[in-house]
Write a protein that holds these residues in place. Structure first.
Motif, short mmCIF file in Angstrom:
data_model
loop_
_atom_site.label_atom_id
_atom_site.label_comp_id
_atom_site.label_asym_id
_atom_site.label_seq_id
_atom_site.Cartn_x
_atom_site.Cartn_y
_atom_site.Cartn_z
N CYS A 1 1.00 -1.04 0.55
CA CYS A 1 -0.19 0.19 -0.45
C CYS A 1 1.47 1.69 -0.11
O CYS A 1 1.26 2.16 1.16
N LEU A 2 1.04 2.26 -1.67
CA LEU A 2 2.33 2.68 -1.33
C LEU A 2 1.81 3.97 -1.76
O LEU A 2 0.71 4.07 -3.01
N GLY A 3 2.51 5.52 -1.73
CA GLY A 3 1.77 6.01 -2.68
C GLY A 3 0.62 7.11 -2.58
O GLY A 3 -0.19 6.98 -1.08
N GLY A 4 0.05 7.04 -3.32
CA GLY A 4 -1.21 6.79 -3.39
C GLY A 4 -2.09 6.41 -2.55
O GLY A 4 -3.61 6.63 -2.39
N GLY A 5 -2.46 4.66 -2.44
CA GLY A 5 -2.63 3.79 -1.61
C GLY A 5 -2.27 4.36 -0.34
O GLY A 5 -3.32 4.47 0.51
N VAL A 6 -1.50 4.69 0.73
CA VAL A 6 -1.79 4.86 1.18
C VAL A 6 -2.71 6.45 1.67
O VAL A 6 -3.58 6.83 2.57
N GLY A 7 -2.56 7.47 0.51
CA GLY A 7 -3.66 8.77 0.46
C GLY A 7 -5.64 7.75 0.74
O GLY A 7 -6.20 8.42 1.44
N LEU A 8 -5.48 6.94 -0.32
CA LEU A 8 -7.27 6.29 -0.10
C LEU A 8 -6.70 5.38 1.68
O LEU A 8 -7.82 6.25 2.38
N GLY B 1 4.05 2.42 2.63
CA GLY B 1 4.55 3.16 3.19
C GLY B 1 4.66 4.89 1.59
O GLY B 1 3.64 4.06 0.94
N LEU B 2 5.46 5.85 1.72
CA LEU B 2 5.49 6.68 1.23
C LEU B 2 6.74 7.13 -0.14
O LEU B 2 7.54 7.54 0.49
N PRO B 3 7.08 5.96 -0.70
CA PRO B 3 8.35 5.85 -1.75
C PRO B 3 8.67 7.36 -2.75
O PRO B 3 8.88 7.44 -3.49
N GLU B 4 7.89 8.23 -2.16
CA GLU B 4 8.24 9.43 -3.04
C GLU B 4 9.47 10.15 -3.63
O GLU B 4 9.25 10.66 -4.99
N LEU B 5 9.54 10.73 -2.14
CA LEU B 5 11.23 10.96 -2.98
C LEU B 5 11.99 10.01 -4.04
O LEU B 5 12.56 10.57 -4.23
N ASP B 6 11.66 8.92 -3.60
CA ASP B 6 12.40 8.51 -4.27
C ASP B 6 12.17 8.34 -6.02
O ASP B 6 12.21 7.90 -7.23
N ARG B 7 10.45 8.64 -6.33
CA ARG B 7 10.21 8.70 -7.57
C ARG B 7 9.74 10.37 -8.05
O ARG B 7 9.11 10.85 -8.98
N GLY B 8 10.80 10.87 -7.76
CA GLY B 8 10.70 12.32 -7.78
C GLY B 8 9.38 13.03 -7.33
O GLY B 8 8.88 13.88 -8.30
N ALA B 9 8.80 12.48 -6.31
CA ALA B 9 7.46 13.53 -6.51
C ALA B 9 7.45 14.05 -5.03
O ALA B 9 8.14 13.70 -4.00
N LEU B 10 6.07 14.10 -4.41
CA LEU B 10 5.83 14.22 -2.98
C LEU B 10 4.29 14.34 -2.83
O LEU B 10 3.35 14.61 -3.94
N GLY B 11 4.24 14.55 -1.48
CA GLY B 11 2.27 14.41 -1.54
C GLY B 11 1.99 13.06 -0.33
O GLY B 11 2.50 12.48 -0.41
N ALA B 12 0.83 13.30 0.02
CA ALA B 12 0.62 12.14 0.67
C ALA B 12 0.41 12.25 2.77
O ALA B 12 0.57 11.20 2.81
N ALA B 13 1.67 13.07 2.71
CA ALA B 13 2.74 13.19 4.26
C ALA B 13 1.10 13.09 5.62
O ALA B 13 1.28 12.98 5.86
N THR B 14 0.12 13.86 4.28
CA THR B 14 -0.80 14.43 5.07
C THR B 14 -1.82 13.23 5.40
O THR B 14 -2.15 13.01 6.31
N SER C 1 11.59 7.08 2.90
CA SER C 1 10.91 6.32 1.88
C SER C 1 10.69 5.03 2.02
O SER C 1 10.45 3.77 1.61
N ARG C 2 10.93 4.68 3.84
CA ARG C 2 10.99 3.11 4.33
C ARG C 2 9.33 2.54 4.30
O ARG C 2 8.59 3.88 4.75
N THR C 3 8.43 2.24 4.61
CA THR C 3 7.58 1.06 5.03
C THR C 3 7.78 0.21 6.58
O THR C 3 8.91 0.19 6.96
N VAL C 4 6.19 0.65 7.44
CA VAL C 4 5.75 -0.12 8.54
C VAL C 4 4.66 -1.48 7.57
O VAL C 4 4.29 -1.15 6.66
N THR C 5 5.15 -2.37 8.40
CA THR C 5 4.32 -3.68 8.95
C THR C 5 2.78 -3.35 9.23
O THR C 5 2.80 -2.19 9.90
N ALA C 6 1.72 -4.08 8.58
CA ALA C 6 0.50 -3.72 9.43
C ALA C 6 0.11 -4.15 10.81
O ALA C 6 0.11 -3.32 12.13
N ALA C 7 1.35 -5.28 11.09
CA ALA C 7 1.63 -4.87 12.54
C ALA C 7 1.69 -4.01 13.34
O ALA C 7 1.37 -3.29 14.26
#
Length: 249
Positions: free
Chosen positions: A107-114, A130-143, A161-167
């Protein structure tokens, strides 16, 4: 691109909106609008009391279709993605009834937004956010990430750009349940059925009331973030970073 809406047997008042866009549910511009329309339509149906947002395939959502952005020599695709994401996130947030996100895999980028705009999250044990935005030349969804984890953790995850687990999200109280992957839809429908057992009119009033007392205007906050994404594109920074992403794919 496929977005389907179904009414599961034995789930009165529950509508399931499922996204299926192989290979990784990275949505093109049209896909974000299609998803927004499906969620809004499901929530508007008089008999609906809860919406479940789910996905087919390898993961819940991998964000924006980077290849679509690369194919566009101008900024039309970027503007479309910005607006499309804003529409989809807003549709989840403003859905007239509660939305339960059923998340598996990535659940990455826009997935986190949803999911950050959903009312509740049920996740499988393999889910990562997670939000790998900085690795993809973007910003957003920190909100939206800020609705899932504490402030300093959000910043660290965003910068790295790290991820966290469901746990881990369960420990922060932002995920309702974590279950084995085969049990995900059952668990999501169980929660949705419990919500849908309430009076439909009161549920709609409750959703409006809870949105009204939110300390952050998520729609305005996200659009503010998107302005910096566009600035990065105008400066050429976004294209330079984006061109290094996923070359092996």
């Amino acid at each position: 691109m496929s977005v389907s809406t179904t009414s599961p047997a034995g789930a009165d008042g529950v509508r399931v909106v499922t996204v299926d866009h192989p290979p990784v549910n990275a949505l093109p511009v049209s896909g974000w609008y299609e998803l927004a329309d499906a969620v809004r339509s499901a929530g508007r149906e008089p008999g609906t009391r809860c919406v479940v947002l789910a996905a087919a395939g390898r993961g819940f959502n991998a964000g924006v279709d980077i290849k679509e952005l690369r194919r566009d020599p101008g900024h039309d695709a970027l503007i479309g993605a910005n607006r499309g994401c804003a529409e989809a996130f807003s549709a989840v947030y403003a859905c007239e009834v509660p939305v339960v996100a059923a998340v598996h895999g990535f659940c990455l980028g826009g997935g986190v937004g949803l999911v950050g705009n959903a009312d509740a999250i049920v996740a499988s044990e393999d889910a990562v956010f997670g939000l790998p935005e900085l690795d993809r030349g973007a910003l957003g969804a920190a909100t939206h990430l800020a609705r899932l984890v504490p402030q300093h953790l959000m910043r660290t995850l965003y910068y790295t750009s790290r991820t966290v687990t469901a746990a881990e999200l369960l420990s922060h109280g932002s995920v309702w349940r974590v279950v084995p992957a085969p049990e995900l839809m059952g668990a999501a429908l169980e929660l949705a059925n419990e919500i849908a057992a309430k009076d439909g009119h009161l549920l709609r009033l409750a959703k409006a009331a809870l949105n009204g007392i939110d300390p952050v205007d998520v729609r305005r906050s996200y659009r503010f973030e998107q302005g910096f994404t566009f600035e990065a594109n105008l400066a050429g920074t976004a294209a330079r970073v984006r061109d290094t992403f996923g070359k092996e794919a």
